[in-house]
Design a protein around this motif. Structure first.
Motif, PDB file in Angstrom:
ATOM      1  N   ASN A  49     -25.529  -3.568  -4.806  1.00 51.97           N
ATOM      2  CA  ASN A  49     -26.425  -2.540  -5.342  1.00 51.97           C
ATOM      3  C   ASN A  49     -27.214  -3.089  -6.526  1.00 51.97           C
ATOM      4  N   GLU A  50     -26.533  -3.848  -7.368  1.00 44.83           N
ATOM      5  CA  GLU A  50     -27.194  -4.458  -8.529  1.00 44.83           C
ATOM      6  C   GLU A  50     -28.166  -5.545  -8.088  1.00 44.83           C
ATOM      7  N   GLU A  55     -36.490  -6.831  -7.940  1.00 46.60           N
ATOM      8  CA  GLU A  55     -37.624  -7.022  -7.043  1.00 46.60           C
ATOM      9  C   GLU A  55     -37.623  -8.415  -6.423  1.00 46.60           C
ATOM     10  N   LYS A  56     -37.279  -9.436  -7.226  1.00 45.62           N
ATOM     11  CA  LYS A  56     -37.368 -10.804  -6.713  1.00 45.62           C
ATOM     12  C   LYS A  56     -36.258 -11.144  -5.724  1.00 45.62           C
ATOM     13  N   SER A  57     -35.268 -10.246  -5.562  1.00 45.40           N
ATOM     14  CA  SER A  57     -34.223 -10.508  -4.569  1.00 45.40           C
ATOM     15  C   SER A  57     -34.699 -10.187  -3.156  1.00 45.40           C
ATOM     16  N   ILE A 109     -31.938 -18.536  -3.877  1.00 40.76           N
ATOM     17  CA  ILE A 109     -31.541 -17.305  -4.556  1.00 40.76           C
ATOM     18  C   ILE A 109     -31.406 -17.592  -6.051  1.00 40.76           C
ATOM     19  N   PRO A 110     -32.061 -16.832  -6.919  1.00 39.60           N
ATOM     20  CA  PRO A 110     -31.963 -17.089  -8.366  1.00 39.60           C
ATOM     21  C   PRO A 110     -30.534 -16.861  -8.863  1.00 39.60           C
ATOM     22  N   MET A 111     -29.930 -17.893  -9.443  1.00 44.43           N
ATOM     23  CA  MET A 111     -28.541 -17.773  -9.861  1.00 44.43           C
ATOM     24  C   MET A 111     -28.378 -16.832 -11.049  1.00 44.43           C
ATOM     25  N   ASP A 112     -29.450 -16.596 -11.806  1.00 44.43           N
ATOM     26  CA  ASP A 112     -29.321 -15.644 -12.909  1.00 44.43           C
ATOM     27  C   ASP A 112     -29.034 -14.243 -12.379  1.00 44.43           C
TER      28      ASP A 112
END
Length: 455
Positions: A49-50, A55-57, A109-112
């Motif tokens: 959910n998080e 948006e960038k996911s 996938i952005p690790m942040d």
């Protein structure tokens, strides 16, 4: 006194994770196993959910993918790292963390985002431990241990991710210069010729007063090439924006012409002008790449396998964003070792060159073809479904079967066949999944008698 050994980087992270599965800590993990089982599903739900709220996911995740596959994979990961481990289990566990990092790098996938969402998993598990019937000391030990294991596992994933991400970016930048200026110029000239051909066909249909059936230019090979291949050649992203804007303007004028059966002459003149502008912009790109050096595979003149990762990554992102399809064909020359053994390696090289030429000249300019291994090839077909890809693979098989190979030996001409496997992108963000399925189908063709297409 023995010298002190300092562990740094990923070695230290592996060392730390290994030490967390001591005999005492394994007892703690065994004691909270039911708590972990009871809260994992809720933790996974909060995590995604998080993650999907960013948006960038959306470029690498879809709701269907999360529900069908990723939730179960994350649930298994949590249960795995938070269960007791013997000394012999730990190398496999560490290898899994490396692999997850590599997959995350391929997906880009952005690790942040992952690190941020991971906090919710920890929080959910901590609350479940605090709400349990364990005594205070056991709760404290369990929370500290869970935090340490999840953090150490994620640290290895992050390190592996960064290593692969840097390597992928290096290869992507190198690929931009792998095609010679002459290759780029020839390809662009072919595209320019196709734009004029498209315009001529349109004007011929309009002049004939036949009913005009609108077909979006976005489905034409010209635009597919602009979307899928042009960005790989361009060192200056600023070149792409005016080209994309011009293509959009051409499409809008095209729609207007199809809908307005009267007073089309002004729109046609504007369309001609925009086609000329597009071709001028493409010529600028050809000129800007004149300094590039050629790094194609020396024998086959196909794209080298080392450039596969950034291209597959980009195509997967485009497919996820556009909700489109792509397909992969794996092809392997039948009985190639026998050819080398019987006629020598020079004739084997002639066969590789011939097969490469047949494959390359019978696919679209927007498609990619790689020399994947010794006698194995990978063909990437953007915006192509399984049915169409099977037809293309069968056409390639027949073209090759019917061709004659002239060799360096004057009295030797050969025919060869090829086995092929086809797979369609199935919305998994890790492109290795579709390559693996195509490879499995290739070996199905091999095992079933060769010279055939499996899918």
């Amino acid at each position: 006194m023995p010298a002190t050994t300092f562990k740094t980087g990923i070695g230290l992270k592996k060392y730390h994770l290994r030490n967390l599965y001591s005999k005492q800590n394994n007892q703690v993990l065994a004691g909270i196993s039911q708590i972990i089982d009871g809260c994992t599903e809720s933790a996974v739900e909060r995590f995604y959910n998080e993650l999907t709220s960013f948006e960038k996911s959306k470029k690498f995740l879809s709701e269907q993918m999360v529900q069908d596959r990723l939730k179960n994979e994350l649930k298994s990961w949590i249960e795995d790292v938070l269960s007791p481990k013997s000394e012999t289990d730990i190398p496999t566990l560490i290898d899994k963390q490396y692999l997850i990092g590599e997959v995350h790098a391929r997906i880009d996938i952005p690790m942040d985002l992952v690190d941020s969402a991971m906090f919710l998993i920890k929080h959910t598990v901590f609350l479940s431990i605090l709400d349990s019937q364990l005594d205070k000391e056991m709760k404290n030990r369990a929370i500290i241990l869970v935090d340490a294991i999840l953090s150490a596992s994620l640290a290895i994933i992050d390190q592996s991710y960064l290593k692969d991400l840097v390597e992928n970016e290096r290869i992507a930048q190198e690929y931009k210069g792998h095609v010679s200026a002459q290759e780029i110029a020839l390809e662009i000239e072919g595209i320019k010729s196709q734009t004029y051909k498209w315009l001529s066909n349109l004007m011929a249909v309009l002049a004939s007063n036949k009913e005009y059936k609108f077909r979006s230019i976005n489905k034409d090979d010209v635009v597919l090439w602009i979307i899928h291949k042009l960005p790989q050649y361009v060192n200056k992203p600023s070149f792409l924006e005016p080209i994309n804007d011009t293509v959009n303007q051409i499409e809008q004028i095209h729609i207007e012409i199809s809908q307005n059966t009267e007073n089309r002459s002004e729109a046609i003149l504007l369309l001609q002008k925009k086609i000329s502008e597009l071709n001028f912009l493409l010529t600028e790109i050809a000129n800007a790449n004149l300094h590039e050096s050629n790094q194609l595979d020396a024998l086959s003149s196909l794209t080298e396998r080392r450039f596969l990762d950034p291209i597959m990554q980009k195509e997967t992102q485009i497919a996820l964003q556009m909700q489109s399809r792509y397909s992969v064909i794996m092809a392997d020359i039948d009985n190639f070792k026998l050819i080398n053994d019987q006629f020598g390696h020079q004739v084997g090289d002639d066969v590789i060159k011939h097969v490469s030429k047949i494959l390359k000249t019978n696919i679209r300019v927007s498609d990619y073809i790689f020399r994947y291994g010794g006698e194995e090839f990978l063909i990437l077909l953007p915006e192509t479904d399984l049915k169409t890809s099977i037809h293309i693979a069968e056409k390639l098989r027949q073209k090759l079967e019917q061709s004659i190979i002239e060799t360096h030996q004057a009295d030797k001409s050969l025919t060869v066949t090829c086995s092929l496997g086809v797979a369609e992108f199935a919305n998994h963000p890790d492109y290795m999944q579709v390559i693996k399925r195509a490879d499995e189908k290739l070996y199905q063709s091999k095992n079933n008698g060769k010279n055939q297409v499996s899918y």
